[in-house]
Enzyme design. Sequence first.
Site, PDB file in Angstrom:
ATOM      1  N   ARG A 120       0.838  -1.202   0.000  1.00  0.00           N
ATOM      2  CA  ARG A 120       0.000   0.000   0.000  1.00  0.00           C
ATOM      3  C   ARG A 120       0.872   1.251   0.000  1.00  0.00           C
ATOM      4  NH1 ARG A 120      -4.649  -1.650   4.351  1.00  0.00           N
ATOM      5  NH2 ARG A 120      -5.504   0.395   3.806  1.00  0.00           N
ATOM      6  N   SER A 161      -4.642   9.259   1.712  1.00  0.00           N
ATOM      7  CA  SER A 161      -5.181   8.635   2.919  1.00  0.00           C
ATOM      8  C   SER A 161      -5.059   9.618   4.067  1.00  0.00           C
ATOM      9  CB  SER A 161      -4.426   7.342   3.256  1.00  0.00           C
ATOM     10  OG  SER A 161      -4.856   6.843   4.512  1.00  0.00           O
ATOM     11  N   SER A 162      -6.116   9.740   4.848  1.00  0.00           N
ATOM     12  CA  SER A 162      -6.068  10.607   6.028  1.00  0.00           C
ATOM     13  C   SER A 162      -5.129  10.044   7.088  1.00  0.00           C
ATOM     14  CB  SER A 162      -7.469  10.771   6.618  1.00  0.00           C
ATOM     15  OG  SER A 162      -7.966   9.526   7.104  1.00  0.00           O
ATOM     16  N   ASP A 288     -15.192   3.045   3.712  1.00  0.00           N
ATOM     17  CA  ASP A 288     -15.421   1.734   4.299  1.00  0.00           C
ATOM     18  C   ASP A 288     -16.880   1.292   4.220  1.00  0.00           C
ATOM     19  OD1 ASP A 288     -12.776   1.336   4.900  1.00  0.00           O
ATOM     20  OD2 ASP A 288     -12.942   1.956   6.993  1.00  0.00           O
ATOM     21  N   LYS A 316      -7.163  -0.954  -0.535  1.00  0.00           N
ATOM     22  CA  LYS A 316      -7.528  -1.490   0.779  1.00  0.00           C
ATOM     23  C   LYS A 316      -6.996  -2.925   0.912  1.00  0.00           C
ATOM     24  CE  LYS A 316      -9.971   2.020   2.416  1.00  0.00           C
ATOM     25  NZ  LYS A 316      -9.675   2.695   3.696  1.00  0.00           N
TER      26      LYS A 316
END
Length: 408
Positions: A120, A161-162, A288, A316
Amino acid sequence: MNVTITPTLLKGTITPPPSKSQAHRLIIAAALSDGVCRLSNVELSQDIQATLRCMRTLNADASSDGTVIRGCNLVDGFEVPPPEIMDCGESGSTLRFLIPVALALQGGGKFTGHGRLMERPQGPYFDLFREKGIACSLEDGVLTVSGKLTPGEYALPGDVSSQFVTGLLYALPLLEGDSEIQLTTGLESRGYVDMTLDALSRFGVSVDYDGDRRFQVPGNQVYQHRDLAIEADWSNAAFWYAARLLGCSVEAAGLNPASVQGDRVIAAFCNRLREPGPVELDVSQCPDLVPPLAAMAALRDRETTRIGNAARLRIKESDRLSTVTEVLSALGADIEEQADALVIRGKAKLPGGVTVSGHNDHRIAMMAAIAATRCEKPVTITGAECVKKSYPRFWEDYEKLGGQLTRA
């Protein structure tokens, strides 16, 4: 483990597990605190076990059940990174939250993981670290970072991505001077950053966020020890909301309607999906939720649903745009995968009668189980143990609600 589900409607009340997202954040803050913290309502999913394991490597002292945590001993000097490799399992939160924390505490560390975790993207960190003179390398599945995290300005994108933002928000208050995070693009999954800011404030750490792209973080702050309870999880509750919309008499109990968890928007999305006519859902702030939303959309008889702004689902635990499409198509749904969206034309029922893979992705396995309640023939899900990542007792809860399944 494989499970075979004989379709039947579920009935009853269930309390979802504690929020994994909040648990990560409170455990890390507790481990950085100046004393002993007691956390209640901790559930040892695989991801939470990974965070506890890594915090022990960083000198925190945590009980085996994660309920009592004694803060790290901060180490001065950055000559030698800690020798142990931090095993993050398959938890992206654990890895991305703790990279900056390890730099702030001990001048670096080594990280590894399983599944797709080490594939990732970590680019936002790597770009920052090159600017700051911090060494980083990824070899044979082990990520090594080494150097001194210094106060100052940090620019990074908000649409990858946070989790990168959260990692810096935990580490920067520990530094000797003030810092600023400047986002170069709009912030997606903002609800998760809100959860981070809430967790920091509970432990006495202040951050000034302008609500858009700038975070001002004072240095020399101390995490103050606290005793806190972890809320029930809206992300996993979404599957029971989906079951309810599909005709099951299921209630999700114990949820905080005023929670900062961004996935509480599932209640509003369900209301929209109950309305006749085409529906378009923007999931940029709640990716999600796509698996349960897709299950609901697949059974909106003769109605079309578009679930958009979902490209980040490709990185993910599985490529969720692809695996959602594959599994629901196998069950008989009419679903089209696009570059960053799903278009689903609903049916009254799905044929079922197939075996589908859980794709080593907890949310895909749970989606298949909920969709199976409206199938005409039994459904077998392979690799069903993957639910342990976030919801270890999912199959037990499914049976408590009257679900008929056999394990093999």
